[in-house]
Design an enzyme around this catalytic site. Sequence first.
Site, PDB file in Angstrom:
ATOM      1  N   TYR A 270       0.838  -1.202   0.000  1.00  0.00           N
ATOM      2  CA  TYR A 270       0.000   0.000   0.000  1.00  0.00           C
ATOM      3  C   TYR A 270       0.872   1.251   0.000  1.00  0.00           C
ATOM      4  CZ  TYR A 270      -4.101  -2.869   0.906  1.00  0.00           C
ATOM      5  OH  TYR A 270      -5.107  -3.800   0.809  1.00  0.00           O
TER       6      TYR A 270
ATOM      7  N   HIS B 298      -6.042  -6.910  -6.044  1.00  0.00           N
ATOM      8  CA  HIS B 298      -5.502  -8.082  -5.353  1.00  0.00           C
ATOM      9  C   HIS B 298      -3.978  -8.073  -5.334  1.00  0.00           C
ATOM     10  CE1 HIS B 298      -5.540  -9.432  -9.594  1.00  0.00           C
ATOM     11  NE2 HIS B 298      -4.502 -10.175  -9.249  1.00  0.00           N
TER      12      HIS B 298
ATOM     13  N   ASN C 271     -12.694  -0.018  -5.289  1.00  0.00           N
ATOM     14  CA  ASN C 271     -12.556  -0.481  -6.669  1.00  0.00           C
ATOM     15  C   ASN C 271     -13.733  -1.390  -7.036  1.00  0.00           C
ATOM     16  OD1 ASN C 271     -11.584  -1.442  -9.152  1.00  0.00           O
ATOM     17  ND2 ASN C 271     -10.317  -2.988  -8.156  1.00  0.00           N
TER      18      ASN C 271
END
Length: 170
Positions: free
Chosen positions: A106, A138, A129
């Site tokens: 992230y 993912h 999303n």
Amino acid sequence: MTTIDTTTLDTPAGPLSVLVGPDGAIRAAGFTAAPESLLPLVHPSLRGTLRPYAGLGPVTAAVNAYLDGELTAIDEVPVTQHSDGVFLTHAWTVLRDVKPGDPITYTRYAALAGRPAAVRAAAAACARNAAALFVPCHRVLRTDGTLGGYRYGLEVKRWLLGHERRLTAS
């Protein structure tokens, strides 16, 4: 009102429902057998009446190619997502450039999106999303390398990452 074609494909990770607008672009996709459950994820300006459709041509072909090992096949499928914020739309575009078999954190995702301090905003972009698989949220992991969350469950995320890792490792 706009008509949105929808189909549900069988995949090893579970059923994948896809919503496609009249322009052929993905409006939403997710690992569920209930395509109608995806409609609330679509920006109100892009919603419409769902129409079941047996096959979605290039979209179905791209998913099948991805499952058969051509991991970049989904990259060519157009996606239309809107947000009321500029960052989310930009972050979703950036996410499409994350390569299969090479997940990022992230923190790295926030930096790639141009806001290195906005790690929570990057995580929110993944959470909001609507076009799973085609906008590959993912492929984003926690800083410690663990999976983190995934709207469709960690088993689906684990399968997708494993599928991509197996094929890019050879």
